[in-house]
Design a protein around this motif. Structure first.
Motif, PDB file in Angstrom:
ATOM      1  N   LEU A 191      -3.290   5.125   6.480  1.00 50.86           N
ATOM      2  CA  LEU A 191      -4.174   3.649   6.690  1.00 50.86           C
ATOM      3  C   LEU A 191      -3.508   2.821   7.572  1.00 50.86           C
ATOM      4  O   LEU A 191      -1.933   2.733   6.832  1.00 50.86           O
ATOM      5  CB  LEU A 191      -4.458   3.685   5.379  1.00 50.86           C
ATOM      6  CG  LEU A 191      -5.023   4.530   4.388  1.00 50.86           C
ATOM      7  CD1 LEU A 191      -4.835   4.549   2.910  1.00 50.86           C
ATOM      8  CD2 LEU A 191      -6.586   4.898   4.645  1.00 50.86           C
ATOM      9  N   LEU A 193      -3.289  -1.504   6.589  1.00 44.18           N
ATOM     10  CA  LEU A 193      -4.261  -1.957   5.435  1.00 44.18           C
ATOM     11  C   LEU A 193      -4.257  -3.483   6.331  1.00 44.18           C
ATOM     12  O   LEU A 193      -3.584  -3.831   7.087  1.00 44.18           O
ATOM     13  CB  LEU A 193      -3.913  -2.481   4.526  1.00 44.18           C
ATOM     14  CG  LEU A 193      -3.384  -1.103   3.607  1.00 44.18           C
ATOM     15  CD1 LEU A 193      -3.098  -1.204   2.341  1.00 44.18           C
ATOM     16  CD2 LEU A 193      -4.877  -0.704   3.536  1.00 44.18           C
ATOM     17  N   ILE A 254      -8.690   8.615   0.365  1.00 42.90           N
ATOM     18  CA  ILE A 254      -8.850   7.357   0.679  1.00 42.90           C
ATOM     19  C   ILE A 254      -9.026   6.549  -0.836  1.00 42.90           C
ATOM     20  O   ILE A 254      -8.716   5.697  -1.442  1.00 42.90           O
ATOM     21  CB  ILE A 254      -9.943   7.116   1.874  1.00 42.90           C
ATOM     22  CG1 ILE A 254      -9.289   6.541   3.310  1.00 42.90           C
ATOM     23  CG2 ILE A 254     -10.310   5.442   1.099  1.00 42.90           C
ATOM     24  CD1 ILE A 254     -10.716   6.541   4.108  1.00 42.90           C
ATOM     25  N   CYS A 258      -6.774   4.622  -2.822  1.00 40.90           N
ATOM     26  CA  CYS A 258      -7.714   3.431  -4.239  1.00 40.90           C
ATOM     27  C   CYS A 258      -7.192   2.990  -5.520  1.00 40.90           C
ATOM     28  O   CYS A 258      -6.582   2.055  -6.042  1.00 40.90           O
ATOM     29  CB  CYS A 258      -9.055   2.697  -3.403  1.00 40.90           C
ATOM     30  SG  CYS A 258      -9.241   2.757  -1.727  1.00 40.90           S
ATOM     31  N   ALA A 265     -11.638  -1.121  -1.325  1.00 43.69           N
ATOM     32  CA  ALA A 265     -11.668  -0.062   0.166  1.00 43.69           C
ATOM     33  C   ALA A 265     -11.994  -0.882   1.585  1.00 43.69           C
ATOM     34  O   ALA A 265     -11.629  -0.759   2.814  1.00 43.69           O
ATOM     35  CB  ALA A 265     -12.493   1.000   0.060  1.00 43.69           C
ATOM     36  N   ILE A 268      -9.268  -1.659   4.401  1.00 46.51           N
ATOM     37  CA  ILE A 268      -8.965  -0.874   4.743  1.00 46.51           C
ATOM     38  C   ILE A 268      -9.544  -1.190   7.068  1.00 46.51           C
ATOM     39  O   ILE A 268     -10.489  -1.087   6.518  1.00 46.51           O
ATOM     40  CB  ILE A 268      -9.082   1.069   4.594  1.00 46.51           C
ATOM     41  CG1 ILE A 268      -8.379   1.073   3.207  1.00 46.51           C
ATOM     42  CG2 ILE A 268      -8.820   1.855   5.602  1.00 46.51           C
ATOM     43  CD1 ILE A 268      -9.145   2.343   2.424  1.00 46.51           C
ATOM     44  N   SER A 271      -8.134   4.212   9.454  1.00 43.86           N
ATOM     45  CA  SER A 271      -7.867   5.737   9.217  1.00 43.86           C
ATOM     46  C   SER A 271      -7.823   6.549   9.709  1.00 43.86           C
ATOM     47  O   SER A 271      -9.162   6.656  10.728  1.00 43.86           O
ATOM     48  CB  SER A 271      -8.586   5.882   7.544  1.00 43.86           C
ATOM     49  OG  SER A 271     -10.200   5.726   8.287  1.00 43.86           O
TER      50      SER A 271
END
Ligand SMILES: Cc1cc2nc3c(=O)[nH]c(=O)nc-3n(C[C@H](O)[C@H](O)[C@H](O)COP(=O)(O)OP(=O)(O)OC[C@H]3O[C@@H](n4cnc5c(N)ncnc54)[C@H](O)[C@@H]3O)c2cc1C
Length: 327
Positions: A191, A193, A254, A258, A265, A268, A271
């Motif tokens: 991921l 972020l 995911i 979270c 989410a 993000i 991914s």
């Protein structure tokens, strides 16, 4: 000089090649375009993810000696992470890793270790060995493009046991033993972020959920400023979803990430997911390597000992001593 072929350029194959190259003409065969095996990293734009091995420890003198030049070059550095343990969504333990008990990582990526170790070695990349035969002249190898290599005096398989079994002739004494080793799977979620997100830890073990590990990849040295996270599933979850659609598994992981970290989410930005079919193995009680001295064939890897980087080295190190004494 006697010749030796090593199939697999993960840490065990690379370590073995380094231990033997003074006395043998060593050739490695690797199905990927680079070395390192499960000490792997994947790139997206300017972000890198160590989606295989996360860090490793070095307990034996032999492994510390082997690592020493890489540490001096800065290819291996200490990761002084803030560690926590989640039980579900609850934090049940906090710890700060220190240099006293080092958690080592490759720099700037985990895959840098394989790249560095392979530079002085003869490696045939993008070469997937699909069969091996023993002739009067020695070992012959064939790849999936029907190209043949050899003959070699010795042949070593340094890959997971299921993959060894698929390319080992039936007369090899350790062939049947290979089915005793049960490797477990793992799904690795990557991921990126939003940079405004700061997780309150660098590394976390997670219990009571389908994920077992979360690391803030960019908290390792030389990883840049993008907030990159790697999440590993439990082995049990990965094994029970071997045939499930990977994109569905990504969404489930995911959700779990979270929920555990209380991250929205919407933060993000990117991914991806990788399924490792042969990721890990529990502690073993058998020999450190397998050998058929009559046919000059052997097998080594972490799976002989435990699913750890140091175990891959130890297996290869012990095998090298035996092969040297057999010369
Ligand atoms: C998700 C994950 C997390 C992990 N976390 C940690 C950790 O935090 N700490 C730790 O110590 N260990 C960890 N490990 C384990 C560690 O990565 C391994 O113990 C170690 O890298 C194994 O090295 P190896 O050389 O034995 O095998 P591998 O690294 O599997 O090397 C085998 C090589 O053989 C090649 N190959 C396979 N088949 C063929 C073929 N037919 N022809 C040619 N080449 C072939 C492969 O491409 C590979 O490069 C983790 C592993 C995974 C997958």
């Amino acid at each position: 000089m006697p010749t030796i072929a090593i199939i697999g350029a993960g840490l065990s194959g690379l370590s073995l090649a380094h231990q033997l190259h003074a006395d043998f003409d060593v050739t490695l065969f690797e199905k990927h375009y680079c070395a390192g095996g499960r000490m792997a990293s994947r790139q997206h734009d300017k972000s890198w993810f160590d989606h295989g091995a996360q860090f490793f420890t070095a307990k034996t003198d032999a492994f510390n000696d082997f690592l020493s030049p890489l540490i001096k070059q800065g290819v291996i550095q200490v990761w002084n992470g803030n560690f926590i343990e989640f039980k579900g969504e609850q934090i049940v333990r906090r710890d700060s890793w220190t240099t006293e008990y080092p958690h080592w990582v490759g720099c700037p990526t985990m895959s840098a270790i394989g790249c560095s170790l392979s530079t002085s070695l003869q490696v045939n990349y993008s070469t997937l060995i699909s069969s091996t035969i023993h002739t009067a002249q020695g070992w012959m190898l064939t790849d999936d493009n029907q190209q043949t290599f050899g003959p070699y005096d010795w042949l070593v398989f340094s890959l997971p046991p299921q993959q060894i079994a698929a390319i080992t002739p039936p007369f090899i004494s350790f062939k049947e033993t290979l089915s005793n080793y049960e490797m477990r799977g793992c799904c690795a979620l990557m991921l990126e972020l939003d940079t405004s997100i700061k997780l309150e830890f660098d590394a976390a073990v997670v219990t009571d959920t389908n994920i077992s590990w979360i690391s803030v990849n960019n908290s390792k040295p030389e990883r840049g400023n993008n907030t990159t996270v790697v999440v590993h599933s439990t082995n049990t979850w990965a094994d029970s979803h071997q045939r499930s659609d990977l994109q569905q598994l990504k969404l489930q992981m995911i959700d779990e990430f979270c929920r555990v970290t209380k991250t929205q989410a919407s933060y993000i930005k990117y991914s991806d997911i990788k399924r490792w079919q042969y990721a890990n193995i529990t502690k073993q009680t058998g020999p450190d390597y397998l050998i058929d001295t009559k046919h000059h064939a052997a097998a080594c890897g972490d799976w002989c000992i435990q699913g750890r980087v140091e175990a891959a080295f130890t297996s290869a190190f012990q095998l090298a001593e035996t092969i040297n004494s057999e010369r």
